[in-house]
Write an enzyme that holds these catalytic residues in place. Structure first.
Site, PDB file in Angstrom:
ATOM      1  CG  ASP A 111      -1.910  -0.944   1.343  1.00 30.25           C
ATOM      2  OD1 ASP A 111      -2.253  -1.462   0.286  1.00 30.25           O
ATOM      3  OD2 ASP A 111      -2.429  -1.190   2.449  1.00 30.25           O
ATOM      4  CG  ASP A 157      -5.196  -0.498   4.956  1.00 33.68           C
ATOM      5  OD1 ASP A 157      -5.908  -0.914   4.024  1.00 33.68           O
ATOM      6  OD2 ASP A 157      -4.663   0.624   4.949  1.00 33.68           O
ATOM      7  CG  ASP A 182      -7.044  -4.529   1.611  1.00 32.25           C
ATOM      8  OD1 ASP A 182      -7.528  -4.386   0.479  1.00 32.25           O
ATOM      9  OD2 ASP A 182      -6.505  -3.618   2.240  1.00 32.25           O
TER      10      ASP A 182
HETATM   11  P1  ATP Z   1      -3.555   2.871   0.100  1.00 25.48           P
HETATM   12  O1  ATP Z   1      -4.281   1.753  -0.557  1.00 25.48           O
HETATM   13  O2  ATP Z   1      -2.216   3.127  -0.433  1.00 25.48           O
HETATM   14  O3  ATP Z   1      -3.582   2.838   1.578  1.00 25.48           O
HETATM   15  P2  ATP Z   1      -5.535   4.883   0.119  1.00 25.48           P
HETATM   16  O4  ATP Z   1      -5.579   4.926   1.577  1.00 25.48           O
HETATM   17  O5  ATP Z   1      -5.501   6.180  -0.611  1.00 25.48           O
HETATM   18  O6  ATP Z   1      -4.328   4.134  -0.428  1.00 25.48           O
HETATM   19  P3  ATP Z   1      -8.234   4.079   0.064  1.00 25.48           P
HETATM   20  O7  ATP Z   1      -8.326   4.100   1.517  1.00 25.48           O
HETATM   21  O8  ATP Z   1      -8.907   3.017  -0.722  1.00 25.48           O
HETATM   22  O9  ATP Z   1      -6.757   4.045  -0.397  1.00 25.48           O
HETATM   23  O10 ATP Z   1      -8.745   5.479  -0.435  1.00 25.48           O
HETATM   24  C1  ATP Z   1      -8.986   5.742  -1.785  1.00 25.48           C
HETATM   25  C2  ATP Z   1      -9.427   7.154  -1.966  1.00 25.48           C
HETATM   26  O11 ATP Z   1     -10.659   7.366  -1.284  1.00 25.48           O
HETATM   27  C3  ATP Z   1      -8.476   8.175  -1.358  1.00 25.48           C
HETATM   28  O12 ATP Z   1      -7.485   8.556  -2.273  1.00 25.48           O
HETATM   29  C4  ATP Z   1      -9.398   9.330  -1.034  1.00 25.48           C
HETATM   30  O13 ATP Z   1      -9.588  10.117  -2.177  1.00 25.48           O
HETATM   31  C5  ATP Z   1     -10.694   8.644  -0.681  1.00 25.48           C
HETATM   32  N1  ATP Z   1     -10.851   8.517   0.755  1.00 25.48           N
HETATM   33  C6  ATP Z   1     -10.065   7.813   1.601  1.00 25.48           C
HETATM   34  N2  ATP Z   1     -10.514   7.875   2.867  1.00 25.48           N
HETATM   35  C7  ATP Z   1     -11.636   8.631   2.828  1.00 25.48           C
HETATM   36  C8  ATP Z   1     -12.577   9.070   3.829  1.00 25.48           C
HETATM   37  N3  ATP Z   1     -12.467   8.732   5.103  1.00 25.48           N
HETATM   38  N4  ATP Z   1     -13.602   9.831   3.410  1.00 25.48           N
HETATM   39  C9  ATP Z   1     -13.724  10.158   2.121  1.00 25.48           C
HETATM   40  N5  ATP Z   1     -12.892   9.777   1.156  1.00 25.48           N
HETATM   41  C10 ATP Z   1     -11.843   9.036   1.491  1.00 25.48           C
END
Ligand code: ATP
Length: 918
Positions: free
Chosen positions: A336, A641, A645
């Site tokens: 990630d 996480d 997943d």
């Molecule tokens: P990684 O997989 O590397 O941890 P990540 O944390 O960006 O990446 P996700 O958690 O799937 O992956 O988030 C994807 C997208 O969703 C983020 O880039 C953001 O734009 C949006 N996002 C993440 N968390 C929130 C939240 N709590 N509320 C609204 N949008 C969110």
């Protein structure tokens, strides 16, 4: 609030009661319990912990170490020797057996300690509200009446009466056998509803698969439904891996083979060579005891336990032991981005409105920091637009900021914490901003649709829908945008796309914020796919700096022939910028989730090798990527996480979950949990994995040839009808002394210098490969040649037989010590200062063996028992000289072998080119 113990508040049929009634009885409010009452209840009613399993008594555990075919053989030998009147032999054999059991018991203690520590590190946590504050506490500290927050991926920590739920679903298979998730909500259900239909309760041990909720603890520990059924027996795990199992099997098989050889030799010696029965029998006993690797299983387990502890020290907690071995052969790490390669310490650095972009100063989650832009920082229109953005950022948010001693921390999602800090910078203190609003519905964030929404109400006036999420997603839900004058005007998609590209190219994570006034009849939010007609307020760019340790770790992985790939839910631009900063191999070529959907499995299997960054992926893509990589015969480590997943983590060869930010579901599916979420800990775990594998190999490489050398000496003697150069009882002695010391020293070997400069070990490579088999034969031959040589020399010198045997015995001990130094370095020369300096364990055991040999050679009582004679000084020096020659011969063979292999590898690279991961 006053304390209520000793009377335990009881609540029956909570599922059929109104939530408020349950809250009243248990003294719970919307601010949660007060901490004093919680502490009193914890003291009075005990922790929320599973029943402790009674361990078998120490005597039983000691005896269990005799329950082993290797030991049975030795016990039978002891019985027969005593019948034959060789009492001293009986005692020495029994000493071997008992020392072995004591070591077994000690290693079991050590292994248990390692596992208990790991279990403690993995102890589940729960988010609760106490004194009106959100806290993260150990699940054991939960008490009746606690207000617990639930979100997707959590394991429910106690039985809860739900008071609030948004799209909440739980999988209750552990309790009801039903594997499909069931909907949960606060409405009471019928009194006679079965467990599976009690939708107003969340049961301890079940898994939250979607949504969000809050519930009041109505039962803890054994009072919970699961506690009543199973007594929540903590699972007992044994410290073993397929490789160790395989070696234990091999040891049993070897024992049978040795018995067969022994029986044949006995028959041969007695009937063909016409030796006296008692004499051949004793020789056969000596053979069996020396050749049976009785100590091997215990030493292998110690090696594993040390490996598990070393990994835990490096923040990699091993949940499933086979992963230790798998890690050593990992050739691809899929990681990630957020929190693993980056710090997950977010700060909003930019805000883009309809016609202006602002920079935001500040540090961490602190609320101080100027919002500025070149043209219009104090234009009232902008301050109004920024205030509206701040309101949405603060309302569409589940995190909390806390200040202690001037430093600000977040409880909840760091990104939401950063938005709260932004809201204060842009709109002033949070309290007046949010106080008048209450939340009546929410769509919790879900990686599948990448946004979150809430429906908020004031006492008077219409409701407000607030939304934040990935910009493409939010843009697709908007029809208009907030103009500089405060009106809602037509959405200019191109403008926003440019801003998104700009911000993400700087490595910022971009979020879009949007809002809309709720319609009068809108008391609930529509399902995620129907939410629309929003007004876009602006974009927020958040910085999340890469971890410096990750940059170094990626370089280390590359040197170790391991390719690192980033799989992120974030925007392609952001992912590429971070990929460049952390030093991924091909950061400029990114495949997005949409690209992946367009590829067939076959095309994907081709593309997956060359691509290092996958962006805007969802958890389903992770699974596809692992499968595609595996189809290329690669061994994959994959991090994760979220609750979704879990399938990819299970499918990967080594699934790695985040200990801090990861959900319980991900942790349970993983083989390894990272205590600090840091990518560098994965590299460290790979290094430890390679070390453990090497050490297992070293233990085997030392044990088998030394046993082989001893056994060969006896076999040749009987077959050729010679005089035994070492008596059976002396063989027993040497076995007792060396197997319990030298053999164990190797379990403590540190990582070899070039461990992370070698390509990964092929997965299918057997531990007992041709090289090891050759090494066993070569060393066995050299050892028996040394023993026979010295014996022959002594006889030639007209020494008495006892002295000749004492010399042969000491020759054997010296060669075993030299052999230990040789085995310590499988991949490099042992003729370096570091190699010679050794480790504390090595020198302690060498000193122990040396002292034991001095004792048996020079101490008169031992001379009587073992029929030894003092060795003249000159002969002692001769023995060391022969030991040195033996060592030189081994090292020469190793150097030739390594040179040949290096030449082979160079030729292979020249022929096929490319990296070794392909
Ligand atoms: P990684 O997989 O590397 O941890 P990540 O944390 O960006 O990446 P996700 O958690 O799937 O992956 O988030 C994807 C997208 O969703 C983020 O880039 C953001 O734009 C949006 N996002 C993440 N968390 C929130 C939240 N709590 N509320 C609204 N949008 C969110």
């Amino acid at each position: 609030m006053s304390a209520d113990p000793p009377g335990r508040p009881t609540i029956s049929n909570a599922h059929a009661q109104e939530a408020d009634y349950v809250a009243d009885i248990l003294g719970a409010t919307s601010d949660g319990l007060c901490s004093e009452l919680a502490a009193d209840r914890l003291r009075a009613f005990g922790p929320n912990r599973p029943r402790i399993v009674q361990k078998p008594s120490i005597v039983r555990r000691f005896l269990s170490h005799f329950n082993n075919i290797l030991i049975y053989v030795l016990l039978v030998a002891a019985a027969i020797t005593s019948v034959l009147g060789h009492l001293i032999d009986t005692i020495v054999i029994l000493a071997v057996v008992i020392v072995n059991a004591v070591i077994g018991l000690a290693q079991e203690g050590r292994a248990e300690q390692a596992m208990t520590k790991i279990q403690q590190m993995l102890a589940p946590h729960a988010a609760v509200i106490r004194d009106g504050k959100r806290l993260d506490i150990s699940s054991e500290e939960l008490v009746l009446g606690d207000l617990v927050l639930l979100e997707a991926g959590d394991r429910v920590p106690a039985d809860l009466r739900l008071v609030e739920a948004y799209g909440l679903q739980a999988q209750e298979a552990v309790l009801t056998g039903e594997s499909l998730p069931v909907e949960k909500g606060p409405a009471p259900v019928a009194m006679d509803a079965s467990l599976g239909d009690r939708s107003s309760l969340a049961f301890s041990g079940t898994l939250v698969t979607a949504g969000q909720g809050r519930g009041i603890v109505i039962a803890t520990a054994e009072e919970t439904e699961i506690g009543r059924i199973s007594g929540m027996l903590a699972d007992v795990r044994t410290l073993t891996t397929p490789l160790v199992e395989q070696m234990n099997g091999f040891a049993r098989w070897l024992t049978l083979l040795i018995l067969l050889i022994a029986a044949t030799l006995l028959a041969f010696g007695y009937y063909v060579a016409n030796l006296e029965f008692s004499e051949v029998f004793m020789a056969i006993v000596g053979l069996s005891v020396s050749a049976i690797p009785e100590g091997l299983p215990a030493v292998l387990t110690i090696t594993l336990a040390i490996g598990v502890q070393a990994m835990a020290r490096r923040n990699a907690i091993v949940r499933r032991l086979p992963a230790i071995e798998t890690l050593g052969s990992v050739s691809i790490i899929c990681t990630d981005k957020t929190g693993t390669l980056t710090r997950n310490e977010m700060m909003a650095a930019s805000v883009a409105l309809a016609d202006q972009t602002f920079s935001i100063a500040g540090e961490g989650y602190g609320p101080e920091g100027e919002i500025s832009n070149e043209h219009a920082s104090d234009d009232p229109a902008y301050s109004e637009a920024l205030s509206e953005l701040a309101l949405v950022a603060a309302l569409c948010n589940d995190a909390e900021l806390n200040e202690t001693g001037g430093s600000w921390t977040v409880s909840g999602d760091p990104m939401e914490g950063a938005l709260l800090a932004l809201a204060i910078k842009a709109g002033g203190a949070l309290e007046p901003l949010t106080r008048e609003w209450f939340r009546s519905d929410a769509i919790p964030f879900d990686a599948r649709y990448r946004f979150m929404a809430t429906l908020q109400h004031k006492r008077n006036g219409p409701g407000l829908i607030t939304t934040k999420g990935a910009p493409e997603q939010v843009l697709s839900m908007c029809l208009s945008q907030r103009s500089a004058t405060g009106d809602a005007v037509e959405l200019d998609r191109d403008y926003w796309r440019m801003r998104i590209d700009e911000l993400s190219a700087r490595g910022q994570r971009v979020l879009a914020l949007a809002t809309r006034v709720a319609r009068p009849a809108e008391h609930k939010l529509p399902p995620a796919e129907f939410l629309g007609e929003l007004v876009l307020l602006g974009l927020v760019g958040l910085i999340d700096p890469p971890r410096p340790s990750a940059v170094a770790a990626i370089a280390e992985c590359r040197a170790a022939g391991i390719r690192v790939k980033m799989i992120t839910g974030d925007h392609a631009g952001t992912a590429a910028a971070i990929g460049r900063q952390v030093g991924l191999e091909h950061p400029d070529f990114v495949l997005t989730g949409t690209d992946l959907d367009a590829l067939t499995d076959h095309e994907l299997a081709a593309a997956v090798l060359e691509t290092d960054i996958f962006a805007r992926t969802n958890p389903g893509h992770k699974l596809r990527l692992v499968e595609a990589l595996q189809s290329r015969g690669l061994t994959i480590a994959m991090t994760g996480d979220g609750v979704n997943d879990a399938p990819a983590l299970k499918r990967a060869d080594a699934g790695i979950a985040m200990g801090r930010s990861g959900s319980e579901a991900a942790k349970e599916a993983a083989d390894i949990v990272l205590a600090d979420d840091d990518f560098a800990s994965i590299a460290a775990a790979v290094r430890e994995g390679r070390t453990v594998y090497d050490n297992i190999k070293k233990v085997i490489s030392w044990t088998l040839p030394t046993n082989g050398g001893e056994a060969l000496t006896i076999i040749i003697t009987i077959l050729l009808g010679l005089t035994l150069p070492i008596t059976p009882i002396q063989i027993l002695w040497i076995n007792l002394v060396t197997a319990t010391t030298l053999g164990i020293a190797l379990a403590f070997e540190p990582t070899e210098e070039d461990t992370m400069l070698r390509p990964p070990r092929p997965r299918a490579e057997p531990i007992l490969n041709g090289t090891l088999a050759w090494q066993i034969i070569f060393a066995s031959l050299l050892i028996s040649a040394g023993v026979f040589g010295v014996f022959a020399y002594a006889i030639e010198q007209q020494y008495e037989l006892e002295l000749a045997r004492t010399l042969a015995l000491n020759m054997l001990a010296i060669m075993e010590i030299f052999y230990l130094f040789y085995v310590r370095n499988i991949y490099g020369s042992s003729l370096t200062w570091t190699a010679v300096r050794g480790t504390k364990a090595v020198w302690l055991t060498v000193i122990a063996v040396f002292a034991a040999q001095l004792g048996i050679t020079y101490a008169p009582p031992l001379q009587v028992v073992f029929a030894t004679r003092p060795v003249p000084f000159a002969d002692g020096v001769l023995l060391f000289a022969i030991g040195t020659v033996f060592f030189a011969a081994l090292e020469l063979e190793k150097r030739l072998r390594l040179n040949l292999r290096a030449m082979g590898q160079t030729a292979h690279r020249q022929e096929f080119g490319g990296s070794n991961t392909q």
